[in-house]
Design an enzyme around this catalytic site. Structure first.
Site, mmCIF file in Angstrom:
data_model
loop_
_atom_site.group_PDB
_atom_site.id
_atom_site.type_symbol
_atom_site.label_atom_id
_atom_site.label_comp_id
_atom_site.label_asym_id
_atom_site.label_seq_id
_atom_site.Cartn_x
_atom_site.Cartn_y
_atom_site.Cartn_z
ATOM 1 N N LYS A 74 0.687 -1.312 -0.071
ATOM 2 C CA LYS A 74 -0.007 -0.060 0.102
ATOM 3 C C LYS A 74 0.832 1.457 -0.116
ATOM 4 O O LYS A 74 0.444 2.245 -0.706
ATOM 5 C CB LYS A 74 -1.079 -0.031 0.990
ATOM 6 C CG LYS A 74 -2.060 -0.978 1.132
ATOM 7 C CD LYS A 74 -3.060 -1.099 2.086
ATOM 8 C CE LYS A 74 -4.443 -2.053 2.094
ATOM 9 N NZ LYS A 74 -5.147 -2.029 2.873
ATOM 10 N N ALA A 137 -4.676 1.929 10.052
ATOM 11 C CA ALA A 137 -4.938 3.067 11.100
ATOM 12 C C ALA A 137 -4.902 4.416 10.602
ATOM 13 O O ALA A 137 -5.701 5.221 11.032
ATOM 14 C CB ALA A 137 -3.874 2.848 12.196
ATOM 15 N N ARG A 157 1.223 -1.101 20.815
ATOM 16 C CA ARG A 157 2.263 -1.901 21.624
ATOM 17 C C ARG A 157 3.351 -0.783 21.844
ATOM 18 O O ARG A 157 3.590 -0.694 23.094
ATOM 19 C CB ARG A 157 2.828 -2.910 20.909
ATOM 20 C CG ARG A 157 1.750 -4.122 20.776
ATOM 21 C CD ARG A 157 2.543 -5.314 20.342
ATOM 22 N NE ARG A 157 1.720 -6.319 19.885
ATOM 23 C CZ ARG A 157 1.201 -7.423 20.607
ATOM 24 N NH1 ARG A 157 1.472 -7.079 22.152
ATOM 25 N NH2 ARG A 157 0.390 -8.160 20.624
ATOM 26 N N TYR A 220 -11.756 -10.245 9.478
ATOM 27 C CA TYR A 220 -12.916 -10.817 8.918
ATOM 28 C C TYR A 220 -13.010 -12.354 8.743
ATOM 29 O O TYR A 220 -13.772 -13.134 8.829
ATOM 30 C CB TYR A 220 -13.641 -10.321 7.619
ATOM 31 C CG TYR A 220 -12.621 -10.649 6.505
ATOM 32 C CD1 TYR A 220 -12.276 -11.988 5.670
ATOM 33 C CD2 TYR A 220 -11.826 -9.710 5.874
ATOM 34 C CE1 TYR A 220 -11.682 -12.123 4.716
ATOM 35 C CE2 TYR A 220 -11.115 -9.918 4.973
ATOM 36 C CZ TYR A 220 -10.830 -11.179 4.251
ATOM 37 O OH TYR A 220 -10.197 -11.445 3.079
#
Length: 280
Positions: A74, A137, A157, A220
């Site tokens: 991406k 995100a 984290r 999913y």
């Protein structure tokens, strides 16, 4: 006749590219959409090794209309064509539109969140919690800004690695802070979006689900996830990665073909594809 010579009719092609990509449900969604639109188009899965996307795109022929881009490509995709404001903001793209004057790159993950949330009657937000600090995100933050969110809490984290997400929220006019997922009290919000794998929230899924009336888990398969189960147990509205996949595919189909397809068609096709995968 040699392929590509004048006079030959080439079947338009699209594909999802990623690594790994064999379990992607994008073919089920796009093929159903093309059939609904009366288009005799191909849509395939192509495994492209990390770093190999530029060469793959450069070698495509004139029959190619678009690529759905998944991990780990991406960020590379964002540099492979003419982008728009959303790509510039998020620095990621999941869609490459081919043909015309050259590749265009788009981030339909942002619109995917919006389409999915609005399909469930959610069109206004104030406070949002996002779990994760990666490409998805950033897309989630860009999406909730369009729904009026004023505050974003980023849980991950290592909070120091959330700089790009926080910087994006700041550019979009939202107050943002990052905290460690495994420590301290969790914030309350109108919406919780998890962009991490299933094990990324294990141990805190119950508390996360209690903190927001709407829980959107980008995973999913398998479903329900522990977070999805916790959301259902607490009476929350639980959205899954199928909602995101269907929402972003709606925009991809429009970019590739010039014609929209309904979210309900994309969502049902995604569910059918998942059911077939589970049965295998």
């Amino acid at each position: 006749m040699v392929p590509g010579q004048p006079g030959q009719v080439l079947t338009p092609r699209c594909a999802v590219v990623g690594h790994p990509v064999q379990h992607s449900l994008s073919p089920a969604i796009h093929r159903a959409a093309y059939a609904r639109l009366g288009l005799d188009w191909r849509f395939d899965r192509v495994d492209v090794a990390p770093g190999g996307l530029p060469d793959f795109v450069a070698g495509l022929g004139p029959e190619w209309r678009g690529l759905s881009v998944t991990m780990p490509h991406k960020e590379d995709a964002a540099r492979l064509g003419e982008g728009d404001e959303t790509v510039a903001l998020t620095e990621v793209a999941n869609t490459i539109v081919l043909g015309g004057d050259g590749p265009q790159v788009r981030n339909t993950d942002v619109s995917g969140f919006l389409v999915a949330l609005r399909a469930h009657g959610i069109d206004r937000l104030d406070r949002v919690t996002v779990v994760g600090n990666g490409a998805t995100a950033r897309s989630a933050v860009a999406a909730v800004a369009r729904l009026g969110a004023r505050e974003v809490s980023v849980l991950c984290r290592t909070p120091q690695r959330a700089e790009s997400v926080l910087a994006l929220a700041d550019r979009l006019g939202m107050a943002a802070r990052a905290s460690a997922l495994g420590a301290g009290d969790l914030p309350s919000a109108d919406l919780l979006i998890s962009t991490v794998p299933v094990d990324g929230v294990l141990g805190r899924q119950q508390e996360l689900a209690r903190r927001a009336p709407v829980v959107f888990d980008s995973v999913y398969d398998p479903w329900p996830t522990p977070l999805g189960e916790a959301a259902a147990a607490h009476g929350r509205l639980a959205l899954s990665g199928l909602d995101l996949l269907a929402g972003q595919a709606v925009e991809q189909v429009r970019w590739f073909t010039g014609t929209p397809v309904a979210f309900e068609v994309a969502r049902a096709s995604a569910q059918d594809g998942l059911n077939r995968h589970v049965e295998i």
